[in-house]
Design a protein around this motif. Structure first.
Motif, PDB file in Angstrom:
ATOM      1  N   ARG A 246       2.706   2.119 -15.905  1.00  0.00           N
ATOM      2  CA  ARG A 246       3.566   3.874 -16.801  1.00  0.00           C
ATOM      3  C   ARG A 246       2.959   4.938 -16.526  1.00  0.00           C
ATOM      4  O   ARG A 246       1.925   4.788 -17.842  1.00  0.00           O
ATOM      5  CB  ARG A 246       4.520   3.104 -17.851  1.00  0.00           C
ATOM      6  CG  ARG A 246       5.303   1.940 -17.709  1.00  0.00           C
ATOM      7  CD  ARG A 246       6.787   2.378 -16.613  1.00  0.00           C
ATOM      8  NE  ARG A 246       7.896   1.629 -16.733  1.00  0.00           N
ATOM      9  CZ  ARG A 246       9.310   1.504 -16.091  1.00  0.00           C
ATOM     10  NH1 ARG A 246       9.207   2.832 -15.871  1.00  0.00           N
ATOM     11  NH2 ARG A 246       9.824   0.810 -16.175  1.00  0.00           N
ATOM     12  N   ASP A 250       6.891   8.663 -18.835  1.00  0.00           N
ATOM     13  CA  ASP A 250       7.818   7.077 -18.865  1.00  0.00           C
ATOM     14  C   ASP A 250       8.039   6.691 -20.125  1.00  0.00           C
ATOM     15  O   ASP A 250       8.555   6.116 -20.672  1.00  0.00           O
ATOM     16  CB  ASP A 250       7.250   6.084 -17.825  1.00  0.00           C
ATOM     17  CG  ASP A 250       7.974   6.597 -16.597  1.00  0.00           C
ATOM     18  OD1 ASP A 250       8.777   7.353 -15.906  1.00  0.00           O
ATOM     19  OD2 ASP A 250       6.766   5.628 -15.592  1.00  0.00           O
ATOM     20  N   THR A 258       7.559  -2.596 -13.366  1.00  0.00           N
ATOM     21  CA  THR A 258       8.381  -1.112 -12.392  1.00  0.00           C
ATOM     22  C   THR A 258       6.551  -1.902 -10.573  1.00  0.00           C
ATOM     23  O   THR A 258       5.515  -1.748 -10.948  1.00  0.00           O
ATOM     24  CB  THR A 258       8.056  -0.517 -13.220  1.00  0.00           C
ATOM     25  OG1 THR A 258       8.426   1.099 -11.925  1.00  0.00           O
ATOM     26  CG2 THR A 258       5.850   0.719 -13.360  1.00  0.00           C
ATOM     27  N   LYS A 259       7.242  -0.849  -9.924  1.00  0.00           N
ATOM     28  CA  LYS A 259       6.588  -0.885  -9.036  1.00  0.00           C
ATOM     29  C   LYS A 259       6.079   0.655  -8.575  1.00  0.00           C
ATOM     30  O   LYS A 259       6.453   1.248  -9.280  1.00  0.00           O
ATOM     31  CB  LYS A 259       7.931  -0.499  -7.595  1.00  0.00           C
ATOM     32  CG  LYS A 259       8.517  -2.306  -7.654  1.00  0.00           C
ATOM     33  CD  LYS A 259       8.963  -2.079  -5.828  1.00  0.00           C
ATOM     34  CE  LYS A 259       9.996  -2.908  -5.701  1.00  0.00           C
ATOM     35  NZ  LYS A 259      10.288  -3.046  -4.842  1.00  0.00           N
ATOM     36  N   SER A 261       4.867   4.520  -7.749  1.00  0.00           N
ATOM     37  CA  SER A 261       5.369   6.053  -6.913  1.00  0.00           C
ATOM     38  C   SER A 261       4.794   6.318  -6.112  1.00  0.00           C
ATOM     39  O   SER A 261       3.513   6.407  -6.341  1.00  0.00           O
ATOM     40  CB  SER A 261       5.746   6.664  -8.339  1.00  0.00           C
ATOM     41  OG  SER A 261       6.382   5.609  -8.974  1.00  0.00           O
ATOM     42  N   GLU A 262       5.116   6.887  -5.484  1.00  0.00           N
ATOM     43  CA  GLU A 262       4.550   7.419  -4.014  1.00  0.00           C
ATOM     44  C   GLU A 262       3.897   8.674  -5.002  1.00  0.00           C
ATOM     45  O   GLU A 262       2.411   9.544  -4.457  1.00  0.00           O
ATOM     46  CB  GLU A 262       4.925   7.341  -2.609  1.00  0.00           C
ATOM     47  CG  GLU A 262       4.940   6.806  -1.990  1.00  0.00           C
ATOM     48  CD  GLU A 262       5.696   5.957  -0.785  1.00  0.00           C
ATOM     49  OE1 GLU A 262       6.237   7.776  -0.336  1.00  0.00           O
ATOM     50  OE2 GLU A 262       5.910   5.429   0.208  1.00  0.00           O
ATOM     51  N   GLN A 264       3.769  11.271  -8.076  1.00  0.00           N
ATOM     52  CA  GLN A 264       3.256  11.139  -9.447  1.00  0.00           C
ATOM     53  C   GLN A 264       4.471  12.579 -10.808  1.00  0.00           C
ATOM     54  O   GLN A 264       4.287  13.451  -9.640  1.00  0.00           O
ATOM     55  CB  GLN A 264       1.977  11.227 -10.313  1.00  0.00           C
ATOM     56  CG  GLN A 264       1.505  10.085  -9.605  1.00  0.00           C
ATOM     57  CD  GLN A 264       2.508   8.869 -10.094  1.00  0.00           C
ATOM     58  OE1 GLN A 264       2.867   8.288 -11.375  1.00  0.00           O
ATOM     59  NE2 GLN A 264       2.441   7.722  -9.359  1.00  0.00           N
ATOM     60  N   ARG A 464      -0.172  13.382  -5.343  1.00  0.00           N
ATOM     61  CA  ARG A 464       0.301  12.769  -4.815  1.00  0.00           C
ATOM     62  C   ARG A 464      -0.836  11.322  -4.656  1.00  0.00           C
ATOM     63  O   ARG A 464      -1.474  11.129  -5.427  1.00  0.00           O
ATOM     64  CB  ARG A 464       0.128  13.242  -3.174  1.00  0.00           C
ATOM     65  CG  ARG A 464       1.445  14.263  -3.133  1.00  0.00           C
ATOM     66  CD  ARG A 464       0.991  14.058  -1.462  1.00  0.00           C
ATOM     67  NE  ARG A 464       2.455  15.467  -0.902  1.00  0.00           N
ATOM     68  CZ  ARG A 464       3.215  15.233  -1.200  1.00  0.00           C
ATOM     69  NH1 ARG A 464       4.218  14.419  -1.452  1.00  0.00           N
ATOM     70  NH2 ARG A 464       4.811  16.164  -0.912  1.00  0.00           N
ATOM     71  N   PRO A 466      -0.765   6.460  -6.004  1.00  0.00           N
ATOM     72  CA  PRO A 466       0.157   5.228  -6.676  1.00  0.00           C
ATOM     73  C   PRO A 466      -0.259   5.644  -8.763  1.00  0.00           C
ATOM     74  O   PRO A 466       0.394   5.034  -8.640  1.00  0.00           O
ATOM     75  CB  PRO A 466       0.299   3.993  -6.564  1.00  0.00           C
ATOM     76  CG  PRO A 466      -0.971   3.956  -5.109  1.00  0.00           C
ATOM     77  CD  PRO A 466      -1.145   6.083  -5.067  1.00  0.00           C
ATOM     78  N   MET A 514       2.692  -1.205  -2.800  1.00  0.00           N
ATOM     79  CA  MET A 514       3.414   0.200  -2.807  1.00  0.00           C
ATOM     80  C   MET A 514       4.458  -1.575  -3.732  1.00  0.00           C
ATOM     81  O   MET A 514       6.088  -1.138  -3.685  1.00  0.00           O
ATOM     82  CB  MET A 514       3.599   0.404  -2.199  1.00  0.00           C
ATOM     83  CG  MET A 514       2.302   1.968  -1.920  1.00  0.00           C
ATOM     84  SD  MET A 514       2.266   2.545  -3.078  1.00  0.00           S
ATOM     85  CE  MET A 514       3.790   3.173  -3.814  1.00  0.00           C
TER      86      MET A 514
END
Length: 530
Positions: A246, A250, A258-259, A261-262, A264, A464, A466, A514
């Motif tokens: 997170r 968030d 959560t997964k 993110s590509e 931020q 950019r 994760p 991912m």
């Protein structure tokens, strides 16, 4: 804190979706905040303390020198007295004056930055002791600890803001040409502005030192990766479970597995008010230039002290043409007494104040972006090095270097546009003229526009990858970092069913998957599969 784990085979990483919310909600209700004595690794950064105190000592010496020199000039020549510092200037006398003024602005910047470092660290410690510290960097003059008479409280912070404006205003009033005959024979320092500059800097030193003594400073480091483990170690901050993926944006949402993110989020959510204020100052500067053009166009034929030259490409220049071939309006400030100086300082500070506050607020943007980029080094080949040198940081981070150069330069450009022309004849100051140069105001406006565009761009830029963005937010970093070490890497640490764990280690880690859902260490065995 989670123990270190070996990198695992990436092909064995299980991937899954979020399980049913009833199971997760029941786990959340039973879970406790992860509170312990914190990591053993944290740095008090005594080297930064040494640099800070050296800077304060330099500020003290310079302020005392200004006070002594100002008193000597006032004693020997009176309240309108000056003292020659550079003699026998036959050519480029105005250029020499501007170079000397720019040098003074640079020295004032070094002094105020030194005291602000100490004041900012003591304010940060005071906010942490009150459980009100959220980011590693705060607006020093616009954020206050509790207590009206607290050295880090609202009263003294407000006084510090006024003193900061007075410091730069004084620097623009000190230097003047000295005449012995009809020709300028040199440059002189004016006694009263020199004295006021010294007093303003000295009071800022006293406020910074009193703030340092009023609170226990746990670490002197300006890095969030020294501050966060320090707060966790002293139980002033506790990591929250299930938030290993997170980011800072968030915080106000339901936080759980959560997964990755590509891309931020940007730092806009934390910096939007500051960026808006920067644009307000740019608009105000453009409005100021337009107002001067309106007054000149309407009254230059009927009123004195106005240029007869219109603003054209021929009269446009970077440094005002002192021979008169510039577009300007002017007015004289009457009197040769203390009232004159009060009016001079009010005129200068009222217009220069917004510029001073803009540059102060820009430091928040620079430091937040610096902290964000430092955290992203944890996915690089060399990893994240937590130790920082406060002097080296200025020159290694481009945005900090831009601000370091822009501060004295923009204040100097303001002095070119709002020029209080003091001149002395045989050691005595003559009644000053205030010249407001239209071209130089537009030059300042263009410089501020470019400066603000740059800072807006970095505030809106979305990193950019994760790795969750933190931007120096201490609670987010406490959630993301589960092992503290002098060099850290971030990545995939543990497989789980159905949740995996991402965190930090003292050795390189595999990239996160991912398609995997991440919750935190040990959660895989606690949660049932959906």
């Amino acid at each position: 804190m989670a123990a270190s784990s070996k990198p695992t085979d990436e092909s064995s990483h299980p991937c899954g979706a979020l399980s049913n919310h009833q199971d997760f909600d029941s786990m959340i209700s039973d879970a406790k905040l992860t509170v312990d004595t914190g990591p053993d690794f944290y740095d008090r950064s005594l080297t930064s303390r040494r640099y800070a105190l050296i800077g304060v000592a330099f500020s003290s010496i310079f302020s005392f020198s200004c006070i002594v020199a100002g008193i000597v000039i006032l004693t020997n020549h009176g309240i309108m007295g000056v003292a020659m510092v550079i003699s026998d200037i036959d050519h480029n006398q105005s250029l020499a004056q501007e170079i000397l003024t720019l040098t003074l602005n640079f020295i004032v910047m070094l002094c105020t930055e030194s005291t602000s470092l100490v004041h900012g660290i003591s304010l940060r410690s005071a906010l942490a002791s009150e459980s009100r510290l959220h980011f590693n960097t705060n607006l020093r003059l616009l954020t206050a600890a509790r207590g009206w008479y607290n050295p880090n409280g609202a009263l003294l912070n407000g006084i510090s803001a006024v003193l900061l404006i007075v410091s730069y205003s004084s620097a623009s009033l000190i230097v003047c040409p000295q005449y012995q005959t009809v020709q300028a024979s040199g440059l002189a320092f004016i006694g009263l502005p020199l004295l006021i500059l010294g007093v303003a800097l000295l009071i800022q030193v006293m406020i910074a030192l009193s703030g340092m003594r009023a609170v226990k400073i746990l670490t002197w480091s300006s890095s969030p990766f020294d501050l966060t483990p320090t707060l966790v170690h002293h139980t002033q901050l506790a990591p929250v479970t299930f938030r290993c993926m997170r980011c800072v944006s968030d915080l106000d949402t339901f936080g759980g597995p959560t997964k990755p993110s590509e891309i931020q989020p940007s730092a806009w959510h934390a910096l939007r008010k500051v960026v808006i204020f920067l644009w307000v100052v740019v608009a105000a500067c453009a409005g100021w230039a337009a107002l001067i053009m309106y007054f000149w166009d309407k009254y230059h034929t009927s009123m004195g002290f106005m240029s007869s030259y219109a603003l054209t490409t021929q009269t446009w220049s970077f440094i005002p043409n002192m021979s008169g071939q510039s577009n300007f309006i002017a007015y004289i400030i009457p009197g040769l007494n203390l009232k004159l100086w009060i009016l001079l300082f009010v005129n200068t500070a009222a217009i220069q104040g917004p510029l001073t506050l803009e540059l102060h607020c820009s430091k928040l943007i620079a430091n937040v972006i610096r902290d964000g980029r430092q955290w992203r080094c944890a996915t690089g080949r060399k990893g994240l090095r937590t130790a920082t040198n406060p002097v080296k940081t200025i020159f290694t981070h481009p945005i900090c270097l831009v601000l370091f150069i822009a501060k004295p330069f923009l204040h100097w450009m303001f002095g070119l546009s709002f020029n209080i022309y003091n001149s002395a004849d045989a050691g005595t100051l003559e009644p000053p003229f205030v010249y407001i140069y239209t071209a130089q105001i537009w030059n300042l406006c263009i410089a501020l526009f470019i400066f603000t565009c740059f800072f807006t761009f970095v505030a809106l830029r979305r990193p950019r990858g994760p790795q969750p963005a933190a931007y120096g937010h201490v609670q987010t970093l406490a959630n993301l970092v589960d092992e503290w070490s002098p060099v850290m890497w971030w990545g995939h640490k543990e497989d789980g069913i159905p949740y995996c764990h991402a965190g930090t280690s003292d050795h390189p880690l595999p990239d996160v998957e991912m398609n995997c859902v991440y919750a935190g260490s040990g959660t895989g065995s606690l949660l049932p599969l959906s």
